[in-house]
Design a protein around this motif. Structure first.
Motif, short mmCIF file in Angstrom:
data_model
loop_
_atom_site.label_atom_id
_atom_site.label_comp_id
_atom_site.label_asym_id
_atom_site.label_seq_id
_atom_site.Cartn_x
_atom_site.Cartn_y
_atom_site.Cartn_z
N GLU A 1 54.01 -12.71 -8.56
CA GLU A 1 55.37 -12.19 -8.57
C GLU A 1 55.38 -10.68 -8.37
N ILE A 2 54.47 -9.99 -9.02
CA ILE A 2 54.38 -8.53 -8.86
C ILE A 2 54.01 -8.17 -7.43
N GLN A 3 53.07 -8.90 -6.86
CA GLN A 3 52.65 -8.62 -5.49
C GLN A 3 53.77 -8.87 -4.48
N ASP A 4 54.57 -9.90 -4.72
CA ASP A 4 55.66 -10.20 -3.79
C ASP A 4 56.76 -9.15 -3.85
N GLY A 5 57.03 -8.63 -5.02
CA GLY A 5 58.13 -7.67 -5.16
C GLY A 5 57.75 -6.22 -4.97
N PHE A 6 56.44 -5.93 -4.86
CA PHE A 6 56.01 -4.53 -4.80
C PHE A 6 56.52 -3.80 -3.55
N ASP B 1 59.32 -4.21 -1.86
CA ASP B 1 60.73 -3.88 -2.07
C ASP B 1 60.90 -2.77 -3.09
N ALA B 2 60.07 -2.79 -4.13
CA ALA B 2 60.14 -1.73 -5.14
C ALA B 2 59.78 -0.38 -4.54
N LEU B 3 58.78 -0.36 -3.66
CA LEU B 3 58.41 0.90 -3.02
C LEU B 3 59.53 1.43 -2.13
N ASP B 4 60.20 0.54 -1.42
CA ASP B 4 61.32 0.98 -0.58
C ASP B 4 62.43 1.61 -1.43
N LEU B 5 62.76 0.97 -2.54
CA LEU B 5 63.79 1.54 -3.43
C LEU B 5 63.33 2.86 -4.04
N GLU C 1 67.17 -1.80 -10.76
CA GLU C 1 67.71 -2.53 -9.61
C GLU C 1 66.91 -3.80 -9.31
N ILE C 2 65.60 -3.77 -9.48
CA ILE C 2 64.79 -4.94 -9.11
C ILE C 2 64.65 -5.94 -10.24
N GLU C 3 65.18 -5.65 -11.43
CA GLU C 3 64.99 -6.54 -12.57
C GLU C 3 65.51 -7.96 -12.34
N PRO C 4 66.68 -8.16 -11.70
CA PRO C 4 67.12 -9.55 -11.48
C PRO C 4 66.21 -10.35 -10.57
N SER C 5 65.57 -9.70 -9.61
CA SER C 5 64.74 -10.43 -8.65
C SER C 5 63.28 -10.50 -9.08
N TYR C 6 62.75 -9.43 -9.64
CA TYR C 6 61.34 -9.37 -10.03
C TYR C 6 61.24 -8.82 -11.45
N PRO C 7 61.50 -9.64 -12.46
CA PRO C 7 61.50 -9.13 -13.84
C PRO C 7 60.13 -8.65 -14.31
N ALA C 8 59.04 -9.29 -13.84
CA ALA C 8 57.71 -8.87 -14.27
C ALA C 8 57.40 -7.46 -13.78
N LEU C 9 57.65 -7.19 -12.51
CA LEU C 9 57.40 -5.85 -11.95
C LEU C 9 58.33 -4.83 -12.58
N SER C 10 59.57 -5.22 -12.84
CA SER C 10 60.51 -4.31 -13.49
C SER C 10 60.04 -3.92 -14.88
N SER C 11 59.52 -4.88 -15.64
CA SER C 11 59.05 -4.57 -17.00
C SER C 11 57.87 -3.61 -16.97
N GLU C 12 57.01 -3.73 -15.96
CA GLU C 12 55.88 -2.81 -15.86
C GLU C 12 56.36 -1.38 -15.58
N PHE C 13 57.30 -1.21 -14.67
CA PHE C 13 57.80 0.12 -14.36
C PHE C 13 58.63 0.68 -15.51
N ARG D 1 54.62 -3.16 3.57
CA ARG D 1 55.42 -4.11 4.34
C ARG D 1 54.58 -4.84 5.38
N ASP D 2 53.68 -4.10 6.02
CA ASP D 2 52.79 -4.74 7.01
C ASP D 2 51.87 -5.75 6.33
#
Length: 329
Positions: free
Chosen positions: A173-178, A180-184, A205-217, A275-276
Motif C-alpha cells: 500500500e505504501i509503495q502504491d501511494g508513494f 502520488d504523495a510525492l506529486d502532492l 490529503e492522501i489519508e482517505p486513499s492511502y492511510p498507511a502512508l499518511s500515518s507514516e508522514f 512515476r516511471d
C-alpha cells in the motif's frame, strides 16, 4: 446402475429416505455462512472518509489526541509483563520493529502478540486434547500426537504468520501511494510552503486513499514538531517502511539539506522517477498475466471442453462394446 442411483442409495443408507433434503439444507447453510462476511462487511467509501477528515483541522490532526492515541497502557497485560515481554533485547527489538511495520506501534503491541500466541496455542491444544481423549478413542500414538500437538503449534504460529502477511500488504500500500504523495509534496513545496507544512498537508490529503502512508508522514511531522533532528526522523521512517523507494527519498532529502540545493528540484526529478517505476511495475504485471492465465486455462477450461466434445463419443463406444456388438461404420 447409474452413478446417481448409487449415490442416492448410499445417502439413503446413511441418512434415511430424506437424506438428500438434509444434504441440500446443509449446503444451503454453508453457502449462507460463506456469504455473510461479504454482506456484513461494508467498505468505507473514500468520499465519506474525506468528509469526516474535513471536520477536523490540521492542528487537531496533529494535536494531543493523535499523539496519545496509543499512549494508554493495558493494565491487564501489565500484570503479566514479565511473562509476556521477551527477555532478549534483540528479539524484543525485532518483534517491535515488525509490529511497527505492520502498523501496530502502540506500547503494548509486543505483549498483545505474545498473549495472542499463548492463548490461541493453548486453546487449540485443549480442543485437540478433548477431541483425542474424550470424543474419540483407539488412536495410535502418532495420531494422538498429531491431533493434539499440531493444532496447538498451528495456533501458536498463526499470529506471526498473519503479522507477516499484514507487513507485506502494508508495504504494498505504501509503495502504491508513494508516487502520488510525492506529486502532492512537490506541489506544496513549489507553492511556497516549508517542508514540514508540506508533509502535514500532503498527509492530510492522501489519508482517505492511502492511510498507511499518511500515518507514516504524520508521525514524521509529529517528531519534527517535537524537536527531533530531521535527518534522524527521516531515517526512522525509512527503517519502518523498509522500502528502497522510501530509503532513496530520505537520502535525497538529507543530501539536499546538507548541500543546500533546492528541495523542489530534487523532488521534481525523484517524483518523475517514481512515476516511471510505477508504470514499469504495472507493465511487468501485465506481461506476466498471459502466462498465469495459460495455466488456469489449461486446468479449468480444457478438461471440460474435452469432456463435452469427446465424452458422448466415448460413451457411445463403451455402450456398444458393453452390449457385445461391434462398432459399425
Amino acid at each position: 446402475m447409474d452413478y446417481m442411483q448409487i449415490f442416492d442409495s448410499v445417502v439413503a443408507g446413511l441418512l434415511g429416505p430424506d437424506g438428500m433434503i438434509y444434504i441440500a439444507g446443509i449446503a444451503g447453510i454453508l453457502l449462507i455462512l460463506l456469504a455473510l462476511p461479504m454482506v456484513m462487511v461494508k467498505k468505507v467509501e473514500p468520499l465519506d472518509r474525506i468528509a469526516q477528515e474535513r471536520k477536523a483541522s490540521t492542528m487537531e490532526l496533529l494535536g494531543e489526541e493523535t499523539l496519545n492515541r496509543h499512549g494508554q497502557r493495558n493494565e491487564h497485560l501489565a500484570k503479566y509483563a514479565k511473562y509476556l515481554d521477551p527477555e532478549d533485547e534483540e528479539e524484543m527489538s525485532k518483534t517491535r520493529l515488525m509490529l511497527t511495520r505492520a502498523g501496530y506501534g502502540h506500547k503494548d503491541a509486543v505483549r498483545t502478540l505474545t498473549a495472542s500466541q499463548f492463548l490461541l496455542g493453548l486453546g487449540l491444544l485443549t480442543l485437540g486434547a478433548i477431541y483425542t481423549f474424550v470424543l474419540t478413542s483407539g488412536h495410535s500414538p502418532f495420531n494422538i500426537f498429531l491431533y493434539t500437538v499440531l493444532p496447538g503449534a498451528l495456533g501458536y504460529l498463526a499470529p506471526k504468520y498473519w503479522l507477516q502477511k499484514r507487513v507485506e500488504k502494508r508495504k504494498q500500500e505504501i509503495q502504491d501511494g508513494f508516487p502520488d504523495a510525492l506529486d502532492l509534496l512537490l506541489v506544496c513545496v513549489e507553492a511556497g510552503q516549508s517542508l514540514d507544512q508540506s508533509i502535514i498537508r500532503m498527509a492530510t490529503e492522501i489519508e482517505p486513499s492511502y492511510p498507511a502512508l499518511s500515518s507514516e508522514f504524520i508521525l514524521v511531522a509529529q517528531e519534527m514538531k517535537a524537536g527531533k533532528d530531521k535527518g534522524d526522523v527521516l531515517r526512522s521512517m525509512a527503517e519502518r517502511c523498509d522500502l528502497s523507494d522510501i530509503t532513496s527519498f530520505v537520502t535525497v532529502l538529507i543530501q539536499s539539506a546538507s548541500f543546500g540545493t533546492s528541495i523542489a528540484d530534487a523532488l521534481r526529478v525523484y517524483a518523475d522517477e517514481m512515476r516511471d517505476k510505477r508504470v514499469m511495475r504495472a507493465e511487468e504485471k501485465a506481461n506476466v498475466l498471459p502466462t498465469k492465465l495459460t495455466v488456469g486455462t489449461m486446468m479449468f477450461c480444457v478438461p471440460p471442453l474435452l469432456i463435452i466434445l469427446i465424452g458422448p463419443s466415448i460413451h457411445g463406444i463403451a455402450k456398444t462394446l458393453g452390449g457385445g456388438g461391434g462398432v459399425g461404420f
